[in-house]
Write an enzyme that holds these catalytic residues in place. Structure first.
Site, PDB file in Angstrom:
ATOM      1  N   ARG A  64       1.595 123.287 -20.525  1.00 45.14           N
ATOM      2  CA  ARG A  64       2.090 122.469 -19.408  1.00 45.14           C
ATOM      3  C   ARG A  64       1.500 122.929 -18.072  1.00 45.14           C
ATOM      4  NH1 ARG A  64       6.951 119.702 -19.774  1.00 45.14           N
ATOM      5  NH2 ARG A  64       7.634 120.388 -17.725  1.00 45.14           N
TER       6      ARG A  64
ATOM      7  N   ARG B 234      -6.248 127.548 -12.371  1.00 48.61           N
ATOM      8  CA  ARG B 234      -7.247 126.964 -11.461  1.00 48.61           C
ATOM      9  C   ARG B 234      -8.163 128.027 -10.871  1.00 48.61           C
ATOM     10  NH1 ARG B 234      -2.876 123.845  -9.012  1.00 48.61           N
ATOM     11  NH2 ARG B 234      -2.631 121.896 -10.178  1.00 48.61           N
TER      12      ARG B 234
ATOM     13  N   ARG C 117      18.451 125.166 -24.623  1.00 53.39           N
ATOM     14  CA  ARG C 117      18.722 126.159 -23.583  1.00 53.39           C
ATOM     15  C   ARG C 117      19.491 125.449 -22.475  1.00 53.39           C
ATOM     16  NH1 ARG C 117      18.357 131.227 -24.759  1.00 53.39           N
ATOM     17  NH2 ARG C 117      17.445 131.930 -22.777  1.00 53.39           N
TER      18      ARG C 117
ATOM     19  N   ARG D 251      14.300 132.010 -11.413  1.00 57.81           N
ATOM     20  CA  ARG D 251      13.760 131.537 -10.136  1.00 57.81           C
ATOM     21  C   ARG D 251      14.889 131.274  -9.155  1.00 57.81           C
ATOM     22  NH1 ARG D 251      11.750 125.254 -11.345  1.00 57.81           N
ATOM     23  NH2 ARG D 251      13.798 124.483 -11.943  1.00 57.81           N
TER      24      ARG D 251
ATOM     25  N   GLU E 289      18.679 130.686 -10.855  1.00 55.89           N
ATOM     26  CA  GLU E 289      18.792 130.045 -12.178  1.00 55.89           C
ATOM     27  C   GLU E 289      18.733 131.088 -13.283  1.00 55.89           C
ATOM     28  OE1 GLU E 289      16.065 126.817 -12.956  1.00 55.89           O
ATOM     29  OE2 GLU E 289      16.545 125.862 -11.042  1.00 55.89           O
TER      30      GLU E 289
ATOM     31  N   TYR F 128      11.326 117.187 -24.500  1.00 55.83           N
ATOM     32  CA  TYR F 128      11.273 117.483 -23.075  1.00 55.83           C
ATOM     33  C   TYR F 128      10.516 116.330 -22.419  1.00 55.83           C
ATOM     34  CZ  TYR F 128      10.987 119.741 -18.659  1.00 55.83           C
ATOM     35  OH  TYR F 128      11.150 120.010 -17.321  1.00 55.83           O
TER      36      TYR F 128
ATOM     37  N   ASP G  13       9.548 114.256 -18.929  1.00 56.63           N
ATOM     38  CA  ASP G  13       9.597 114.133 -17.477  1.00 56.63           C
ATOM     39  C   ASP G  13      10.107 112.739 -17.129  1.00 56.63           C
ATOM     40  OD1 ASP G  13       8.836 116.619 -16.440  1.00 56.63           O
ATOM     41  OD2 ASP G  13       6.748 116.259 -16.958  1.00 56.63           O
TER      42      ASP G  13
HETATM   43  P1  FAD Z   1      19.775 112.184 -18.798  1.00 57.82           P
HETATM   44  O1  FAD Z   1      19.382 112.204 -17.366  1.00 57.82           O
HETATM   45  O2  FAD Z   1      20.172 113.465 -19.446  1.00 57.82           O
HETATM   46  O3  FAD Z   1      20.957 111.117 -18.964  1.00 57.82           O
HETATM   47  C1  FAD Z   1      21.710 111.007 -20.155  1.00 57.82           C
HETATM   48  C2  FAD Z   1      23.130 110.611 -19.756  1.00 57.82           C
HETATM   49  O4  FAD Z   1      23.876 110.349 -20.964  1.00 57.82           O
HETATM   50  C3  FAD Z   1      23.869 111.720 -19.012  1.00 57.82           C
HETATM   51  O5  FAD Z   1      24.333 111.247 -17.764  1.00 57.82           O
HETATM   52  C4  FAD Z   1      25.037 112.073 -19.931  1.00 57.82           C
HETATM   53  O6  FAD Z   1      26.230 112.367 -19.229  1.00 57.82           O
HETATM   54  C5  FAD Z   1      25.197 110.791 -20.744  1.00 57.82           C
HETATM   55  N1  FAD Z   1      25.829 111.030 -22.048  1.00 57.82           N
HETATM   56  C6  FAD Z   1      25.470 111.930 -22.970  1.00 57.82           C
HETATM   57  N2  FAD Z   1      26.279 111.845 -24.042  1.00 57.82           N
HETATM   58  C7  FAD Z   1      27.180 110.863 -23.783  1.00 57.82           C
HETATM   59  C8  FAD Z   1      28.273 110.324 -24.514  1.00 57.82           C
HETATM   60  N3  FAD Z   1      28.605 110.772 -25.729  1.00 57.82           N
HETATM   61  N4  FAD Z   1      29.007 109.325 -23.943  1.00 57.82           N
HETATM   62  C9  FAD Z   1      28.683 108.855 -22.706  1.00 57.82           C
HETATM   63  N5  FAD Z   1      27.647 109.338 -21.979  1.00 57.82           N
HETATM   64  C10 FAD Z   1      26.911 110.335 -22.514  1.00 57.82           C
HETATM   65  N6  FAD Z   1      11.428 115.625 -14.742  1.00 57.82           N
HETATM   66  C11 FAD Z   1      10.465 115.388 -13.816  1.00 57.82           C
HETATM   67  O7  FAD Z   1       9.763 114.361 -13.910  1.00 57.82           O
HETATM   68  N7  FAD Z   1      10.269 116.243 -12.753  1.00 57.82           N
HETATM   69  C12 FAD Z   1      11.001 117.375 -12.593  1.00 57.82           C
HETATM   70  O8  FAD Z   1      10.794 118.136 -11.622  1.00 57.82           O
HETATM   71  C13 FAD Z   1      12.002 117.667 -13.563  1.00 57.82           C
HETATM   72  N8  FAD Z   1      12.758 118.783 -13.446  1.00 57.82           N
HETATM   73  C14 FAD Z   1      13.681 119.043 -14.398  1.00 57.82           C
HETATM   74  C15 FAD Z   1      14.426 120.222 -14.273  1.00 57.82           C
HETATM   75  C16 FAD Z   1      15.364 120.536 -15.237  1.00 57.82           C
HETATM   76  C17 FAD Z   1      16.163 121.811 -15.089  1.00 57.82           C
HETATM   77  C18 FAD Z   1      15.532 119.681 -16.369  1.00 57.82           C
HETATM   78  C19 FAD Z   1      16.486 120.039 -17.450  1.00 57.82           C
HETATM   79  C20 FAD Z   1      14.830 118.504 -16.469  1.00 57.82           C
HETATM   80  C21 FAD Z   1      13.885 118.168 -15.505  1.00 57.82           C
HETATM   81  N9  FAD Z   1      13.153 116.993 -15.578  1.00 57.82           N
HETATM   82  C22 FAD Z   1      12.193 116.735 -14.641  1.00 57.82           C
HETATM   83  C23 FAD Z   1      13.407 115.982 -16.644  1.00 57.82           C
HETATM   84  C24 FAD Z   1      14.420 114.879 -16.237  1.00 57.82           C
HETATM   85  O9  FAD Z   1      15.682 115.482 -15.980  1.00 57.82           O
HETATM   86  C25 FAD Z   1      14.517 113.843 -17.362  1.00 57.82           C
HETATM   87  O10 FAD Z   1      13.267 113.200 -17.506  1.00 57.82           O
HETATM   88  C26 FAD Z   1      15.575 112.760 -17.157  1.00 57.82           C
HETATM   89  O11 FAD Z   1      16.815 113.280 -16.793  1.00 57.82           O
HETATM   90  C27 FAD Z   1      15.753 111.955 -18.438  1.00 57.82           C
HETATM   91  O12 FAD Z   1      16.653 110.886 -18.237  1.00 57.82           O
HETATM   92  P2  FAD Z   1      17.590 110.379 -19.423  1.00 57.82           P
HETATM   93  O13 FAD Z   1      18.286 109.163 -18.916  1.00 57.82           O
HETATM   94  O14 FAD Z   1      16.794 110.252 -20.692  1.00 57.82           O
HETATM   95  O15 FAD Z   1      18.604 111.582 -19.686  1.00 57.82           O
HETATM   96  N1  UDP Z   2       6.221 130.047 -17.002  1.00 55.96           N
HETATM   97  C1  UDP Z   2       6.118 131.405 -16.792  1.00 55.96           C
HETATM   98  N2  UDP Z   2       6.098 131.877 -15.510  1.00 55.96           N
HETATM   99  C2  UDP Z   2       6.215 131.079 -14.444  1.00 55.96           C
HETATM  100  C3  UDP Z   2       6.332 129.690 -14.650  1.00 55.96           C
HETATM  101  C4  UDP Z   2       6.334 129.205 -15.941  1.00 55.96           C
HETATM  102  O1  UDP Z   2       6.049 132.175 -17.749  1.00 55.96           O
HETATM  103  O2  UDP Z   2       6.193 131.591 -13.293  1.00 55.96           O
HETATM  104  C5  UDP Z   2       6.216 129.552 -18.402  1.00 55.96           C
HETATM  105  C6  UDP Z   2       7.639 129.375 -18.979  1.00 55.96           C
HETATM  106  O3  UDP Z   2       7.623 129.733 -20.341  1.00 55.96           O
HETATM  107  C7  UDP Z   2       7.863 127.870 -18.820  1.00 55.96           C
HETATM  108  C8  UDP Z   2       6.452 127.335 -19.076  1.00 55.96           C
HETATM  109  O4  UDP Z   2       5.570 128.297 -18.476  1.00 55.96           O
HETATM  110  O5  UDP Z   2       8.809 127.402 -19.765  1.00 55.96           O
HETATM  111  C9  UDP Z   2       6.180 125.971 -18.526  1.00 55.96           C
HETATM  112  O6  UDP Z   2       6.428 125.973 -17.127  1.00 55.96           O
HETATM  113  P1  UDP Z   2       7.102 124.725 -16.430  1.00 55.96           P
HETATM  114  O7  UDP Z   2       7.181 124.967 -14.979  1.00 55.96           O
HETATM  115  O8  UDP Z   2       6.431 123.485 -16.913  1.00 55.96           O
HETATM  116  O9  UDP Z   2       8.559 124.830 -17.030  1.00 55.96           O
HETATM  117  P2  UDP Z   2       9.814 123.863 -16.934  1.00 55.96           P
HETATM  118  O10 UDP Z   2       9.441 122.649 -16.111  1.00 55.96           O
HETATM  119  O11 UDP Z   2      10.028 123.553 -18.372  1.00 55.96           O
HETATM  120  O12 UDP Z   2      10.875 124.699 -16.322  1.00 55.96           O
END
Ligand code: FAD
Ligand code: UDP
Length: 368
Positions: free
Chosen positions: A171, A175, A247, A277, A298, A346, A348
């Site tokens: 991912r 560079r 996780r 972080r 976090e 996973y 985005d």
């Molecule tokens: P979700 O947003 O998880 O929505 C699912 C919904 O279903 C939730 O509101 C939940 O409450 C509901 N639900 C679940 N079970 C039930 C049930 N039984 N009954 C009723 N409701 C229910 N993507 C990016 O592009 N850029 C980022 O920087 C980025 N950062 C992230 C950082 C973190 C820490 C994480 C975990 C993800 C990140 N993502 C990021 C990914 C992004 O969060 C997802 O792409 C997006 O949330 C997916 O949308 P979704 O609707 O599929 O799922």
């Molecule tokens: N990672 C790392 N050090 C960093 C940043 C990322 O080891 O400073 C590793 C870590 O295992 C992470 C992976 O690279 O899960 C991918 O990074 P990314 O930022 O895409 O993670 P996420 O968006 O899943 O948090």
């Protein structure tokens, strides 16, 4: 009879909007008290800072249609994620770039020199890397791996990088120039007022009814022609084959006056630091100005039954369980499994929106 959409995140909201535009009514339910799923943003009542409640979200994509779709929902501000990493008492650019390499090794190398310098340290890539560690040793060599990836990855995943797939590291770019943008996509930004108003706009249609604080119950299925399920795949089947591993994250919040760390994201790869972080949310909205600041440390750990599932683990044990659930899902008539949780991937946000658009269009085409 009707259409039920479980989950008011991007997956559910995009599908509801596409169906509504085609003349189909739907009911969207979510067990949470708010819309937008994990992309939910809200104003901090004390400081007015826009908070990304489930971790910071930056929109980045090469998909021009999805980018146009997002921009049609509300103003999107330009945002470059320039992540820093504190390692052994010094601050570096992350992902690894020419600045990181020169600073870490005390050099003044130019791009081609740095490429050759790193190549001499890397393990030969005779065969494609299988584990995260193989990938790191082939890509950056042992010194940078130990400093920037090993500790962070152990904390993030709770496992040795030897047990994790190479795909996790793929991912990140490496560079040989001074570009310090975390992402390489053509389109990048953050909505001016956060993601929740955009999702509200998607759900704001006379053919869409949204019920919050409403977890799905199996007896709801009887009244439906079709269900779109964006909740956990194993949850739909009552976890009858076991639980798919995730996780989760604990966020430790703290507030101060002024500027805490001078950037939005500071990674802490050192193994002795317990968190991965620190994110400082006002820096995700640099077009705003706030006297105070709100930060989150976090901490990653295995998700228990009551925790928010964040990162699907997808190791070989999970893959076998996943195939069994996928077989059940395929056999379940009248239900489409979508999104991050519904497909146990996973995803985005851009891919989530793309897949939701495609799913809705496919559904509509089949009904014609
Ligand atoms: P979700 O947003 O998880 O929505 C699912 C919904 O279903 C939730 O509101 C939940 O409450 C509901 N639900 C679940 N079970 C039930 C049930 N039984 N009954 C009723 N409701 C229910 N993507 C990016 O592009 N850029 C980022 O920087 C980025 N950062 C992230 C950082 C973190 C820490 C994480 C975990 C993800 C990140 N993502 C990021 C990914 C992004 O969060 C997802 O792409 C997006 O949330 C997916 O949308 P979704 O609707 O599929 O799922
Ligand atoms: N990672 C790392 N050090 C960093 C940043 C990322 O080891 O400073 C590793 C870590 O295992 C992470 C992976 O690279 O899960 C991918 O990074 P990314 O930022 O895409 O993670 P996420 O968006 O899943 O948090």
């Amino acid at each position: 009879m009707g259409i039920l959409i479980v989950g008011a995140g991007f997956s559910g909201a995009v599908i509801a909007q596409e169906l509504a535009q085609a003349g189909l009514s739907s009911t969207v339910i979510d067990s949470r008290s708010h819309i937008a799923g994990n992309c939910h943003t809200e104003r901090c009542p004390e400081t007015g800072i826009l908070l990304h409640r489930y971790g910071p979200h930056i929109f980045h994509t090469d998909d021009a249609e999805v980018w146009a779709y997002l921009n049609a929902l509300g103003p999107i501000m330009p945002f470059r994620n320039q992540v820093k990493a504190t390692v052994r008492g010094a601050v570096y650019a992350m992902p690894i770039n020419l600045h990181t390499i020169n600073q870490f090794f005390g050099q003044t190398l130019r791009p081609a020199e740095a490429r050759a310098f790193i190549a001499r340290r890397c393990h030969p890539a005779h065969t494609p890397a299988v584990s995260f560690e193989d990938q790191a040793l082939q890509m950056v060599g042992p010194e940078l791996y130990e400093a920037f990836f090993k500790g962070y990855t152990e904390k993030q995943w709770g496992l040795s990088p030897r047990a994790l797939p190479a795909s996790i590291l793929k991912r990140l770019p490496m560079r040989f120039n001074y570009d310090d943008n975390y992402f390489s996509h053509r389109f990048q930004g953050i909505p001016q007022d956060g993601y929740t108003p955009l999702v509200a706009r998607l759900l704001d249609h006379p053919r869409i009814t949204t019920h919050l604080n409403t977890p799905y119950r199996p007896d709801m299925a009887a009244a439906q022609d079709h269900i779109f399920w964006s909740g956990p795949l194993d949850g739909y089947f009552g976890f009858r084959l076991g639980r798919l591993g995730y996780r989760t994250l604990d966020f430790e919040r703290f507030t101060e006056d002024g500027d805490y760390q001078g950037c939005a994201v500071m990674n802490h790869p050192d193994a002795k630091v317990p968190y991965t972080r620190v994110t400082e949310h006002k820096h995700f909205a640099p077009w705003e100005s706030h006297a105070q600041t709100v930060c989150y440390r976090e901490y990653a750990r295995a998700a228990g039954p009551e925790d928010t599932p964040y990162y699907p683990i997808r190791l070989s044990a999970e893959q076998a369980l996943l195939s069994d659930y996928q077989a059940l899902a395929k056999a379940e008539a009248g239900v489409t499994f979508v999104g991050r949780l519904g497909t146990y991937r996973y995803l985005d946000m851009d891919v989530t929106i793309r897949e939701a658009l495609d799913t809705a269009r496919h559904f509509l085409a089949q009904r014609r």
